[in-house]
Design a protein around this motif. Structure first.
Motif, mmCIF file in Angstrom:
data_model
loop_
_atom_site.group_PDB
_atom_site.id
_atom_site.type_symbol
_atom_site.label_atom_id
_atom_site.label_comp_id
_atom_site.label_asym_id
_atom_site.label_seq_id
_atom_site.Cartn_x
_atom_site.Cartn_y
_atom_site.Cartn_z
ATOM 1 N N ASP A 1 19.661 -31.315 -3.025
ATOM 2 C CA ASP A 1 20.814 -30.857 -2.646
ATOM 3 C C ASP A 1 21.307 -29.422 -3.249
ATOM 4 N N SER A 2 21.031 -29.713 -4.911
ATOM 5 C CA SER A 2 21.493 -28.349 -5.338
ATOM 6 C C SER A 2 20.871 -27.056 -5.113
ATOM 7 N N ILE A 3 19.487 -27.334 -4.800
ATOM 8 C CA ILE A 3 18.721 -25.995 -4.631
ATOM 9 C C ILE A 3 19.082 -25.511 -3.155
ATOM 10 N N LYS A 4 19.741 -26.452 -2.026
ATOM 11 C CA LYS A 4 20.056 -26.119 -0.708
ATOM 12 C C LYS A 4 21.130 -25.286 -1.217
ATOM 13 N N LEU A 5 22.112 -25.721 -1.915
ATOM 14 C CA LEU A 5 23.436 -24.835 -2.277
ATOM 15 C C LEU A 5 22.993 -23.550 -2.635
ATOM 16 N N ALA A 6 22.206 -23.325 -3.575
ATOM 17 C CA ALA A 6 21.471 -22.227 -4.182
ATOM 18 C C ALA A 6 21.082 -21.269 -3.074
ATOM 19 N N ASN A 7 20.260 -21.929 -2.379
ATOM 20 C CA ASN A 7 19.627 -21.013 -1.313
ATOM 21 C C ASN A 7 20.633 -20.546 -0.215
ATOM 22 N N ALA A 8 21.898 -21.517 -0.218
ATOM 23 C CA ALA A 8 22.785 -21.109 0.876
ATOM 24 C C ALA A 8 23.407 -19.688 0.228
ATOM 25 N N GLU A 9 23.492 -19.906 -0.912
ATOM 26 C CA GLU A 9 24.141 -18.534 -1.529
ATOM 27 C C GLU A 9 23.399 -17.417 -1.345
ATOM 28 N N THR A 10 22.293 -17.619 -1.519
ATOM 29 C CA THR A 10 21.154 -16.320 -1.530
ATOM 30 C C THR A 10 21.271 -15.903 -0.194
ATOM 31 N N GLU A 11 21.290 -16.862 1.016
ATOM 32 C CA GLU A 11 21.387 -16.720 2.120
ATOM 33 C C GLU A 11 22.712 -15.623 2.767
ATOM 34 N N LYS A 12 23.529 -16.090 2.001
ATOM 35 C CA LYS A 12 24.882 -15.103 2.189
ATOM 36 C C LYS A 12 24.535 -13.810 1.919
ATOM 37 N N ILE A 13 24.267 -13.477 0.746
ATOM 38 C CA ILE A 13 23.642 -12.188 0.144
ATOM 39 C C ILE A 13 22.529 -11.620 1.335
ATOM 40 N N ASN A 14 21.519 -12.487 1.489
ATOM 41 C CA ASN A 14 20.780 -11.851 2.354
ATOM 42 C C ASN A 14 21.240 -11.625 3.807
ATOM 43 N N ASN A 15 22.109 -12.268 4.268
ATOM 44 C CA ASN A 15 22.586 -11.800 5.528
ATOM 45 C C ASN A 15 23.554 -10.305 5.416
ATOM 46 N N GLN A 16 24.273 -10.196 4.346
ATOM 47 C CA GLN A 16 24.834 -8.994 4.019
ATOM 48 C C GLN A 16 23.848 -7.805 4.144
ATOM 49 N N ILE A 17 22.570 -8.079 3.089
ATOM 50 C CA ILE A 17 21.372 -7.189 3.310
ATOM 51 C C ILE A 17 20.987 -6.698 4.648
ATOM 52 N N ARG A 18 20.951 -7.807 5.445
ATOM 53 C CA ARG A 18 20.265 -7.623 6.634
ATOM 54 C C ARG A 18 21.413 -6.590 7.684
ATOM 55 N N ARG A 19 22.613 -7.192 7.506
ATOM 56 C CA ARG A 19 23.503 -6.444 8.298
ATOM 57 C C ARG A 19 23.402 -4.795 7.782
ATOM 58 N N GLU A 20 23.399 -4.658 6.524
ATOM 59 C CA GLU A 20 23.278 -3.094 5.840
ATOM 60 C C GLU A 20 22.084 -2.769 6.498
ATOM 61 N N ASN A 21 20.839 -3.325 6.257
ATOM 62 C CA ASN A 21 19.445 -2.851 6.837
ATOM 63 C C ASN A 21 19.763 -2.431 8.094
ATOM 64 N N ARG A 22 20.326 -3.298 8.966
ATOM 65 C CA ARG A 22 20.625 -2.947 10.472
ATOM 66 C C ARG A 22 21.275 -1.653 10.698
ATOM 67 N N GLU A 23 22.518 -1.413 9.892
ATOM 68 C CA GLU A 23 23.317 -0.385 9.974
ATOM 69 C C GLU A 23 22.525 1.056 9.650
ATOM 70 N N ASN A 24 21.606 0.697 8.595
ATOM 71 C CA ASN A 24 20.933 1.957 8.045
ATOM 72 C C ASN A 24 19.715 2.453 8.704
ATOM 73 N N ARG A 25 19.423 1.506 9.762
ATOM 74 C CA ARG A 25 18.155 1.817 10.430
ATOM 75 C C ARG A 25 18.065 3.047 10.989
ATOM 76 N N GLY A 26 17.218 3.883 10.794
ATOM 77 C CA GLY A 26 17.260 5.438 11.310
ATOM 78 C C GLY A 26 18.011 6.316 10.691
ATOM 79 N N SER A 27 18.814 5.855 9.754
ATOM 80 C CA SER A 27 19.796 6.840 8.948
ATOM 81 C C SER A 27 18.674 7.597 7.885
ATOM 82 N N GLY A 28 17.552 7.104 7.515
ATOM 83 C CA GLY A 28 16.905 7.821 6.296
ATOM 84 C C GLY A 28 16.949 6.986 5.067
ATOM 85 N N LYS A 29 18.090 6.208 5.049
ATOM 86 C CA LYS A 29 18.434 5.291 3.949
ATOM 87 C C LYS A 29 17.189 4.199 3.651
#
Ligand code: ZN
Length: 508
Positions: free
Chosen positions: A145-173
């Motif tokens: 359970d504690s690993i799941k919680l930690a992974n859920a936190e990581t996933e929040k950050i990852n979702n943020q990264i995914r969003r940024e990556n989507r926005e930046n696609r094709g922008s050269g960043k």
């Protein structure tokens, strides 16, 4: 002793004992019917040879386990027979069970996406088999359970990264990398079991090694046992099946695993055969090996290769009409594989008699042959005649007598039944063994694996060992004094060693 050698040479029955132990009785963990059968059989042999027998109760395990056969197949365009094993004290199937295959979820989102498909599925879990089953205790659930919680936190950050990556696609960043999730095999174990999976499957190097949940078996009741199989599958097949599951191809796996539990508590015993001493009956020489063995194979080596020469040594002494001066205890230890249970318990219960043990001989290192004995300077003379007699057994297997450098007494037992004796300062002199004829034996291959079978033993080495052990034990029991313990263990660590240890500690 000449008579012992004669019988050992012409009528050696070590391999007969091993045949019965492995092939009639089979793998024998404590708590199994096989262990009890082995105890009763060994005791009956000791009695048949004219020895006294003590069934020395060590303890009881709350639930027992009996392993039956196991089968598995892949059903699909590339059908095949599956090569796998399950740890002891884990669940079997409910008859023949067939199902589709999923790769385990690593996050709550993944779990939610596949939860409707988990019912009736075999689930491929991460990690590599180390022999142990997935821990089903409440403690392990809370860790997951504690690993799941930690992974859920990581996933929040990852979702943020995914969003940024989507926005930046094709922008050269540059695209940012996702943070890794903590990989824990069967992270959603409880949830998957509740959802109705058929079992979990993990990749296993070959030969497949399986152990048991040595921690939790002591807390189980018949009502709280594992309920789904924990399959350790040949890594080559796992890889292939993983790829097929990843490609979402249609196929099924079918398993029939007959793992059965036994209502406990189940008592387990050391089996002690006694040859009473004629002059010093309350002084002892102990010889033995452990009787229990993992049941994925038949304990042909671990520790059939130790238990059966000890038994044959006893038979040779009795058959030769041996009358030792001090008492010989032939002890087949219980529960070594669950943590030296039989020997540790014996040492605790007979603490007051430990000074009266001249030597404790243990064999638990493979079916190799004695090549030397290493004894302290003070013990040298007592071994000269013994070694001479052993050297008369078979010229192909000469035995050398070597002088031992005094060592510090171990603080904790090493990993076999002589360990608890050594901690208490009892000499545990036994043969140094080797493979001089080059049988290409590998202990790693058999150690708690499916290969630990009767035919991994080496008959000529085993027979030589039995005869040599009989001579060693009988010779020591017939001396007019106990073996000296002078300079056997140093009570204080030599200064040079102390310095070395401190230096190493600083290096770390
Ligand atoms: Zn062993």
């Amino acid at each position: 002793m000449e008579r012992i050698v004669e019988i050992g040479r012409t009528d050696n029955r070590t391999m007969e004992h091993l045949d019965v132990l492995c092939n009639r009785i089979g793998g024998r963990l404590i708590g199994s019917d096989a262990y009890e059968n082995a105890s009763i059989w060994a005791a009956s042999k000791f009695r048949q040879w004219g020895m006294e027998v003590v069934m020395d109760e060590v303890g009881e395990i709350p639930v027992g386990f009996n392993r039956g056969p196991w089968f598995g197949r892949l059903l699909g365009e590339n059908g095949m027979t599956l090569h796998f094993a399950t740890p002891s004290y884990t669940s079997g199937t409910r008859g023949v069970q067939r199902g589709h295959v999923l790769i385990e979820p690593k996050t709550q989102a993944e779990f939610d996406r596949m939860k409707g498909k988990l019912n009736g599925a075999w689930v491929l879990v991460a990690g590599e088999n180390d022999g142990f089953p997935i821990d089903i205790s409440a403690e392990a659930d809370s860790l997951r359970d504690s690993i799941k919680l930690a992974n859920a936190e990581t996933e929040k950050i990852n979702n943020q990264i995914r969003r940024e990556n989507r926005e930046n696609r094709g922008s050269g960043k540059p695209q940012k990398e996702l943070l890794p999730l903590h990989e824990q095999p069967a992270l959603f174990y409880k949830e998957m079991v509740d959802a109705g999976i058929l079992g979990i499957i993990q990749s296993a190097p070959v030969p497949i090694r399986v152990l048991a949940d040595r921690k939790n078996v002591w807390n189980w009741t018949f009502e709280t046992l594992p309920t789904v199989p924990d399959i350790k599958l040949d890594e080559h097949q796992y890889k292939q099946i993983y790829q097929m599951a990843e490609e979402r191809r249609y196929f099924q796996l079918e398993f029939d695993i007959r793992n059965h539990f036994k209502m406990g508590p189940v008592k387990y015993h050391n089996v002690i055969g006694i040859i009473p001493g004629t002059e010093f009956p309350d002084e002892y020489v102990i010889v033995g090996g452990h009787l229990d063995a993992y049941d994925v194979a038949t304990g042909g080596v671990d520790d059939g290769s130790g238990a059966t020469p000890s038994m044959e040594a006893a038979r040779l002494i009795m058959e030769a009409g041996g009358k030792p001066k001090r008492t010989i205890l032939v002890i087949l230890w219980a529960g070594e594989e669950f943590g030296l249970l039989g020997s540790q318990s014996w040492v605790e219960r007979y603490e007051a008699d430990l000074d009266k043990i001249s030597n404790m001989v243990n064999r638990d290192g493979g079916p190799t042959v004695p090549v030397s004995l290493t004894v302290s300077a003070a013990q040298m003379d007592d071994f000269k005649e013994i070694v001479e007699v052993i050297n008369s057994i078979n010229p192909e297997f000469p035995l050398e007598l070597k002088e031992r450098t005094p060592r510090t007494r171990p603080e904790r037992p090493w990993g076999t039944d002589s360990g608890p004796f050594a901690v208490k300062g009892v000499p545990t002199i036994t043969f140094d063994c080797a493979d001089p004829k080059g049988y290409n034996f590998s202990y790693g291959e058999i150690w708690h694996t499916e290969r630990d079978l009767y035919n991994k033993s080496i008959p000529e080495y085993q027979e030589q060992t039995a005869t040599a052990t009989a001579v060693l034990v009988y010779g020591l029991a017939s001396l007019d004094h106990m073996l000296s313990r002078e300079d056997y263990y140093l009570e204080k660590e030599p200064e040079a060693d102390q310095k070395e240890r401190k230096r190493k500690r600083q290096d770390n």
